[in-house]
Scaffold this motif. Structure first.
Motif, short mmCIF file in Angstrom:
data_model
loop_
_atom_site.label_atom_id
_atom_site.label_comp_id
_atom_site.label_asym_id
_atom_site.label_seq_id
_atom_site.Cartn_x
_atom_site.Cartn_y
_atom_site.Cartn_z
N LEU A 3 30.24 37.39 47.95
CA LEU A 3 30.35 35.94 47.85
C LEU A 3 29.77 35.28 49.08
O LEU A 3 29.99 35.73 50.21
N GLN A 7 30.78 29.93 48.33
CA GLN A 7 31.61 30.42 47.23
C GLN A 7 33.02 30.74 47.72
O GLN A 7 34.00 30.45 47.03
N LYS A 8 33.13 31.32 48.89
CA LYS A 8 34.46 31.61 49.44
C LYS A 8 35.24 30.31 49.65
O LYS A 8 36.44 30.26 49.40
N GLN A 25 37.18 38.32 42.80
CA GLN A 25 36.45 37.08 42.56
C GLN A 25 34.99 37.38 42.28
O GLN A 25 34.36 36.75 41.43
N GLN A 26 34.43 38.36 42.97
CA GLN A 26 33.05 38.76 42.74
C GLN A 26 32.87 39.29 41.32
O GLN A 26 31.87 39.02 40.66
N PHE A 29 32.55 36.39 39.11
CA PHE A 29 31.23 35.80 39.29
C PHE A 29 30.15 36.62 38.58
O PHE A 29 29.19 36.08 38.05
#
Length: 71
Positions: A3, A7-8, A25-26, A29
């Motif tokens: 990220l 994005q973070k 989270q990745q 994505f």
């Protein structure tokens, strides 16, 4: 790919949840989702998935937008 700092920052609230990691989270994505039908439920699902960080959304709806739908 990891990220980006932007994005973070964007997903900081989600990353603060117990059990949520940058790697998870990745995965969101990097994922792709198809939603067929964008009535009330489908459109709300699309919004939630986009806000959660799903990387690719394909939205399919055979309907036509009519004036009465724009209220």
């Amino acid at each position: 790919m990891t990220l980006s700092p932007e994005q973070k920052e964007r997903y900081a609230a989600q990353l603060a949840l117990p059990g949520m990691t940058v790697q998870r989270q990745q995965k969101l994505f990097d994922s792709a989702v198809v939603i067929i039908g964008l009535s009330a439920v489908g459109s709300n699902c699309a919004l939630s998935l986009a806000q959660s960080g799903v990387g690719k959304l394909t939205l399919v709806d055979p309907g036509l937008v009519e004036l009465k739908d724009l209220s």
